[in-house]
Motif scaffolding. Structure first.
Motif, PDB file in Angstrom:
ATOM      1  N   LEU A 190       0.965  -1.219  -0.062  1.00 39.25           N
ATOM      2  CA  LEU A 190      -0.040   0.110   0.059  1.00 39.25           C
ATOM      3  C   LEU A 190       0.908   1.118  -0.122  1.00 39.25           C
ATOM      4  O   LEU A 190       1.807   1.149   0.776  1.00 39.25           O
ATOM      5  CB  LEU A 190      -0.917  -0.012   1.340  1.00 39.25           C
ATOM      6  CG  LEU A 190      -1.868   1.019   1.325  1.00 39.25           C
ATOM      7  CD1 LEU A 190      -2.959   1.059   0.343  1.00 39.25           C
ATOM      8  CD2 LEU A 190      -2.538   1.133   2.710  1.00 39.25           C
ATOM      9  N   VAL A 191       0.574   2.197  -0.982  1.00 39.71           N
ATOM     10  CA  VAL A 191       1.294   3.293  -0.814  1.00 39.71           C
ATOM     11  C   VAL A 191       0.691   4.524  -0.434  1.00 39.71           C
ATOM     12  O   VAL A 191      -0.630   4.753  -0.571  1.00 39.71           O
ATOM     13  CB  VAL A 191       1.670   3.882  -2.524  1.00 39.71           C
ATOM     14  CG1 VAL A 191       2.423   4.979  -2.687  1.00 39.71           C
ATOM     15  CG2 VAL A 191       2.346   2.574  -3.280  1.00 39.71           C
ATOM     16  N   GLY A 192       1.275   5.369   0.447  1.00 41.12           N
ATOM     17  CA  GLY A 192       0.798   6.304   1.220  1.00 41.12           C
ATOM     18  C   GLY A 192       0.681   7.611   0.248  1.00 41.12           C
ATOM     19  O   GLY A 192       1.004   7.802  -0.893  1.00 41.12           O
ATOM     20  N   LYS A 193       0.195   8.786   0.811  1.00 42.59           N
ATOM     21  CA  LYS A 193       0.030  10.049   0.246  1.00 42.59           C
ATOM     22  C   LYS A 193       1.115  10.556  -0.315  1.00 42.59           C
ATOM     23  O   LYS A 193       1.340  11.347  -1.278  1.00 42.59           O
ATOM     24  CB  LYS A 193      -1.116  10.761   1.069  1.00 42.59           C
ATOM     25  CG  LYS A 193      -2.398  10.243   0.927  1.00 42.59           C
ATOM     26  CD  LYS A 193      -3.276  11.252   1.825  1.00 42.59           C
ATOM     27  CE  LYS A 193      -4.816  10.907   2.127  1.00 42.59           C
ATOM     28  NZ  LYS A 193      -5.599  11.915   2.648  1.00 42.59           N
ATOM     29  N   GLY A 244      -4.027   8.147   6.689  1.00 39.34           N
ATOM     30  CA  GLY A 244      -4.853   9.074   6.340  1.00 39.34           C
ATOM     31  C   GLY A 244      -5.792   8.830   5.160  1.00 39.34           C
ATOM     32  O   GLY A 244      -6.392   9.654   4.695  1.00 39.34           O
ATOM     33  N   PHE A 245      -6.092   7.533   5.055  1.00 39.99           N
ATOM     34  CA  PHE A 245      -7.246   7.286   4.098  1.00 39.99           C
ATOM     35  C   PHE A 245      -8.654   7.151   4.495  1.00 39.99           C
ATOM     36  O   PHE A 245      -8.776   6.617   5.622  1.00 39.99           O
ATOM     37  CB  PHE A 245      -6.712   5.862   3.117  1.00 39.99           C
ATOM     38  CG  PHE A 245      -5.431   5.977   2.529  1.00 39.99           C
ATOM     39  CD1 PHE A 245      -5.098   7.049   1.476  1.00 39.99           C
ATOM     40  CD2 PHE A 245      -4.486   4.965   2.427  1.00 39.99           C
ATOM     41  CE1 PHE A 245      -4.396   7.284   0.642  1.00 39.99           C
ATOM     42  CE2 PHE A 245      -3.472   5.203   1.482  1.00 39.99           C
ATOM     43  CZ  PHE A 245      -3.198   5.887   0.682  1.00 39.99           C
ATOM     44  N   GLN A 246      -9.357   7.577   3.374  1.00 41.02           N
ATOM     45  CA  GLN A 246     -10.858   7.423   3.937  1.00 41.02           C
ATOM     46  C   GLN A 246     -11.660   6.539   2.596  1.00 41.02           C
ATOM     47  O   GLN A 246     -10.925   6.504   1.556  1.00 41.02           O
ATOM     48  CB  GLN A 246     -11.441   8.710   3.903  1.00 41.02           C
ATOM     49  CG  GLN A 246     -10.927   9.481   5.394  1.00 41.02           C
ATOM     50  CD  GLN A 246     -11.741  10.976   5.672  1.00 41.02           C
ATOM     51  OE1 GLN A 246     -12.365  11.248   4.750  1.00 41.02           O
ATOM     52  NE2 GLN A 246     -11.468  11.194   6.653  1.00 41.02           N
ATOM     53  N   VAL A 247     -12.662   5.965   3.101  1.00 41.35           N
ATOM     54  CA  VAL A 247     -13.649   5.351   2.199  1.00 41.35           C
ATOM     55  C   VAL A 247     -13.731   6.444   0.765  1.00 41.35           C
ATOM     56  O   VAL A 247     -14.417   7.486   1.100  1.00 41.35           O
ATOM     57  CB  VAL A 247     -14.821   5.019   2.652  1.00 41.35           C
ATOM     58  CG1 VAL A 247     -15.726   4.197   1.634  1.00 41.35           C
ATOM     59  CG2 VAL A 247     -14.607   3.762   3.703  1.00 41.35           C
ATOM     60  N   GLY A 248     -13.564   5.979  -0.263  1.00 34.08           N
ATOM     61  CA  GLY A 248     -14.042   6.745  -1.410  1.00 34.08           C
ATOM     62  C   GLY A 248     -12.600   7.472  -2.035  1.00 34.08           C
ATOM     63  O   GLY A 248     -12.670   7.886  -3.190  1.00 34.08           O
ATOM     64  N   ASP A 249     -11.436   7.449  -1.245  1.00 29.49           N
ATOM     65  CA  ASP A 249     -10.079   7.740  -1.928  1.00 29.49           C
ATOM     66  C   ASP A 249      -9.754   6.804  -2.884  1.00 29.49           C
ATOM     67  O   ASP A 249      -9.926   5.668  -2.843  1.00 29.49           O
ATOM     68  CB  ASP A 249      -9.057   7.731  -0.764  1.00 29.49           C
ATOM     69  CG  ASP A 249      -9.620   8.899   0.163  1.00 29.49           C
ATOM     70  OD1 ASP A 249     -10.343   9.803  -0.210  1.00 29.49           O
ATOM     71  OD2 ASP A 249      -8.781   8.876   1.183  1.00 29.49           O
ATOM     72  N   THR A 250      -8.789   7.375  -3.825  1.00 32.31           N
ATOM     73  CA  THR A 250      -8.111   6.538  -4.748  1.00 32.31           C
ATOM     74  C   THR A 250      -6.870   6.263  -4.251  1.00 32.31           C
ATOM     75  O   THR A 250      -6.059   7.274  -3.903  1.00 32.31           O
ATOM     76  CB  THR A 250      -8.084   7.222  -5.900  1.00 32.31           C
ATOM     77  OG1 THR A 250      -9.306   7.433  -6.605  1.00 32.31           O
ATOM     78  CG2 THR A 250      -7.394   6.450  -7.154  1.00 32.31           C
ATOM     79  N   VAL A 251      -6.317   4.933  -4.159  1.00 34.33           N
ATOM     80  CA  VAL A 251      -5.007   4.497  -3.640  1.00 34.33           C
ATOM     81  C   VAL A 251      -4.055   3.775  -4.752  1.00 34.33           C
ATOM     82  O   VAL A 251      -4.870   3.349  -5.601  1.00 34.33           O
ATOM     83  CB  VAL A 251      -5.499   3.828  -2.233  1.00 34.33           C
ATOM     84  CG1 VAL A 251      -6.212   4.760  -1.269  1.00 34.33           C
ATOM     85  CG2 VAL A 251      -6.060   2.657  -2.662  1.00 34.33           C
TER      86      VAL A 251
END
Length: 812
Positions: free
Chosen positions: A95-98, A144-151
């Motif tokens: 998983l890659v962070g912001k 800091g991810f939330q549902v709906g984000d593109t990751v």
């Protein structure tokens, strides 16, 4: 008896301080290791309890060729006693962070098929389709991810942009150790992670009410072939609970305690000599030998009890420091239980046991002195007793050296011979001390005059004491040298290999646990400044004759630009339709130009027949590729080589920017060589940090000996002052003594450690011995510094003693 022991300790508390501190450090090391290790183990065991899964069925041993698809799933559904069947597909998913960096620890980055029973949702919904994922709540919080984000998620070297549709509570053990879980729908997970197309990684079975795990496991085992491994839930929860961290830390704690034994034993030996008159008076008024023996052991027991209490408290602090220093990156905090039965028992056993065992022989010597003899001055060890010791030490050393040398052929013998050799050298240290001081007498006399002569003669006065003090440093330094030599040799070999194995300007690899994608080669070729590129992809061919051939897949057009090959027969121009092999491989199989190599390609996409002619036979360096083949389109490279022309650093940065993949490592040739050495340096620094406690206890041993020696020689120092020796000169004599003792420990320890390390290197094929002179020199300088620092307080105390007081002083 214990009352007398308490009074004796209070009367001589300054003399007991340093040996007690040495045992305290050893106990703290043990307690901290156990408390932290138990906390990690408890945390992992809690996380390993897989939700409601009574049995897990896994493919074994040949996971790459034994499929476990829907047909096996249907068989398991028909087993009597099965209430529910849950297929699982898992693998590596980063998983890659912001910020563009990876979230969590790379070695615990897991991708898995979503299972609502194992991963209850906290927000959003379950993933469906290849463009959706769900992640664990700890990773979501950290990144800091939330549902709906593109990751961004990286699977098999490919960066994928997906939509985050759910956040769940994870139950996997890897989360407790700083990992991340990225969940896909089952179909997508199978497509991405299956080693054999359409195969699941595991299948969990839930037992029906009234059916035990063992009963269900027996039924499943009877139905499936032997290539499947069946484990109950209880077996799963214990099979991965081994705590290697505790074992490693306890090994270094044992070294520290072994050093502390010498410190305590030397203290009680010196106290026995200093209190000879006191013990004689006890004997004269009717005390038996057993009484004196028990009195000394009572003192050791009290000291051990004090060290146990203080060491346990310090160990709690050490456990908290370990918990913070080695805390998980993205997991729940490790629950630290400050009191446990195992840690308390270990602290008591170690603290009291070490001091009592170390004091036993000095106690026997103190009890064995007759009253009349003890009323006189201390009796020096006879030449006969020292000669006997030297003979025993020589025999033990030669035996250990012989077993260790045999380890060149059989590596396991090194682990048996090394401790025996060290034991022999410890026994021989008094002999070494006499030899070293004899050599140093002349140079020190010329450099420092009478002060040098006094320092040498004082260290020769009691070679047993000098040896016991030097041994406290020798052990730690020998272990440092023994691990430094092999690691330095491996680092040098890696650096040499990186400089000669290919002619690339830039190398592209991955971090540990990650993969390179076949598509990465084409992406790198499009970067401005890249002149040529080739993958180095492992290929496996199961030969029809027997065994395997493992050629390296390359780009046939560019291979000559990258690999240092000298073609002896044939031509690499035909590599696109054949095989090229080294002279060694050709001779082994009896192949010549035109020989047909037939077998089966073994690949993740499935097996396929292979029939290829030998098109070239070449000469290659020892570390080079032994067989070459045109890289299959779907082969995952181990490494990608790049020709960059005039400015490799700029091209390297351009590749990093273009690929935007944090699992990739893009390095120039110089950076590759530097990285080979830096990995060894990091590992060595960790070892040095763990061994520093042993070296610190060794330094305390030198301080302790010098302090007690100063107290014994108050009258002697006063006489030296009376005949004209100044305060600074008295201090310099003591500093020289301290440095001589420290150097004795350093020389014996470093020579022994280097010899053991050299044997370890020579036991490995194709590894050249390298002695890291710079580090060994640093060890010597550190030892000299320890000797100087150890003498500062004793020298100051001796120099400040008034002359008249010193002349009239009497030994205790």
């Amino acid at each position: 008896m214990f009352r007398l022991a308490f009074r004796s300790i209070l009367a001589h508390k300054a003399r007991y301080l340093l040996p007690t501190l040495g045992v305290v450090l050893g106990v703290a090391f043990v307690v901290g290791s156990l408390l932290y290790g138990d906390a990690v183990k408890t945390s992992i065991e809690r996380a390993q309890a897989r939700a409601q899964a009574d049995v897990a069925v896994e493919v074994t041993p040949d996971r790459y060729s034994t499929p476990m698809g829907d047909d096996v799933l249907q068989q398991l559904q028909g087993v009597q006693g099965v209430a529910q069947v849950r297929p699982i597909a898992d693998g590596r998913a980063f998983l890659v962070g912001k910020d563009g960096a990876l979230v969590g620890l790379p070695d615990r980055a897991v991708g898995v098929s979503y299972d609502p029973a194992r991963f209850p949702l906290r927000a959003g919904k379950a993933p469906s389709g290849p463009g959706e994922v769900a992640i664990d709540e700890l990773a979501a919080k950290k990144a800091g991810f939330q549902v709906g984000d593109t990751v961004s998620v990286i699977v098999k070297g490919v960066v994928r942009q997906v939509k985050l549709v759910g956040v769940f509570a994870g139950d996997d053990a890897r989360l407790a150790a700083g990992g991340t879980l990225v969940a896909f729908d089952l179909k997508t997970a199978v497509e991405q992670f299956a080693h054999v197309p359409g195969s699941y990684s595991a299948i969990d079975l839930v037992a029906a009410p009234g059916v035990s795990q063992n009963t269900l496991a027996t039924g499943v085992t009877a139905m499936l072939p032997k290539t499947f491994d069946v484990k109950t839930g209880a077996q799963l929860n214990t099979s991965h609970s081994d705590n290697k961290i505790t074992e490693i830390l306890l090994i270094f704690a044992a070294v520290a305690l072994f050093v502390a034994v010498f410190l305590v034993a030397n203290t009680f030996t010196m106290l026995a000599a200093a209190r000879a008159r006191e013990n004689a008076l006890l004997r004269a008024v009717g005390a038996s030998r057993k009484y004196v023996l028990r009195t000394v052991l009572a003192e050791a027991t009290v000291l051990g009890l004090i060290a146990t209490v203080l060491g346990y408290l310090l160990g709690i602090g050490a456990a908290f420091l370990l918990n913070r220093g080695f805390a998980v990156v993205n997991g729940p905090s490790v629950p630290l239980q400050v009191f446990s039965v195992g840690a308390v028992c270990a602290a008591v056993g170690v603290g009291i046991g070490v001091t009592t065992i170390a004091a036993y022989l000095p106690a026997r010597r103190a009890a064995a002195i007759p009253p009349i003899a003890a009323l006189r001055t201390g009796i020096a060890p006879t030449a006969k007793s020292l000669r006997r010791r030297n003979i025993i030490g020589l025999v033990v050393t030669l035996l250990g050296a012989a077993v260790t040398a045999a380890g060149i052929q059989t590596e396991d013998l090194i682990y048996l011979g090394a401790p025996v050799t060290m034991l022999g050298l410890i026994i021989l240290t008094p002999w070494f001390s006499l030899g070293l001081t004899k050599i140093l007498r002349g140079p020190l006399t010329r450099l420092s005059g009478m002060r040098g002569t006094l320092a040498v003669e004082n260290t020769r006065r009691n070679p047993r004491r000098t040896a016991a003090t030097a041994a406290t440093l020798m052990i730690g330094l020998s272990v440092c040298a023994a691990v430094t030599v092999p690691i330095a040799s491996v680092a040098a070999a890696d650096a040499k290999k990186s400089a000669t194995v290919d002619k690339a300007d830039i190398e592209v690899t991955t971090i540990d646990w990650a993969d390179l994608s076949a598509s990465t080669v084409a992406a790198i070729a499009k970067v401005p400044g890249v002149q040529a590129v080739t993958p180095l992809a492992p290929v496996a061919i199961q030969l029809d004759t027997d065994g395997y051939l493992n050629p390296t897949g390359v780009d046939p057009k560019n291979v000559k630009d990258f690999l240092p090959l000298t073609v002896k027969q044939g031509s690499l121009d035909q590599l696109a339709s054949g095989l090229a092999v080294s002279e060694q491989v050709a001779a082994k199989h009896g192949w010549t130009i035109g020989s047909e190599v037939s077998g089966t390609f073994k690949a993740s996409s499935g097996d396929s027949p292979a029939s290829l002619p030998i098109v070239a036979i070449y000469e290659v360096p020892e570390s080079g590729e032994q067989a070459l083949i045109a890289a299959p389109k779907d082969a995952s490279p181990q490494k990608i080589l790049v020709k960059a022309g005039q400015d490799p650093p700029s091209v390297s940065k351009a590749i990093q920017h273009a690929l935007a993949n944090p699992t990739l490592v893009v390095q120039t040739k110089a950076e590759v060589a530097e990285a080979a050495g830096s990995k060894a340096a990091v590992f060595l620094n960790i070892l040095y940090a763990l061994l520093s406690v042993s070296v610190l206890i060794g330094a305390l041993g030198v301080v302790n000996t010098m302090t007690m020696s100063t107290l014994e020689r108050v009258r002697e120092i006063g006489l030296l002052r009376a005949v004209g020796l100044g305060r600074k000169q008295v201090g310099s004599v003591l500093r020289l003594e301290s440095v001589i003792i420290a150097m004795l420990g350093a020389l014996v320890g470093l020579v022994a450690g280097c010899a053991l390390g050299a044997v370890a290197v020579l036991s490995q094929d194709k590894l050249t011995l390298v002695l890291p002179w710079e580090r060994l020199g640093i060890f010597v300088l550190v030892t000299v510094a320890i000797g100087i620092l150890a003498s500062l307080w004793p020298a100051r105390k001796a120099a400040q003693t008034p002359i008249l007081t010193a002349i009239h002083a009497d030994t205790e």
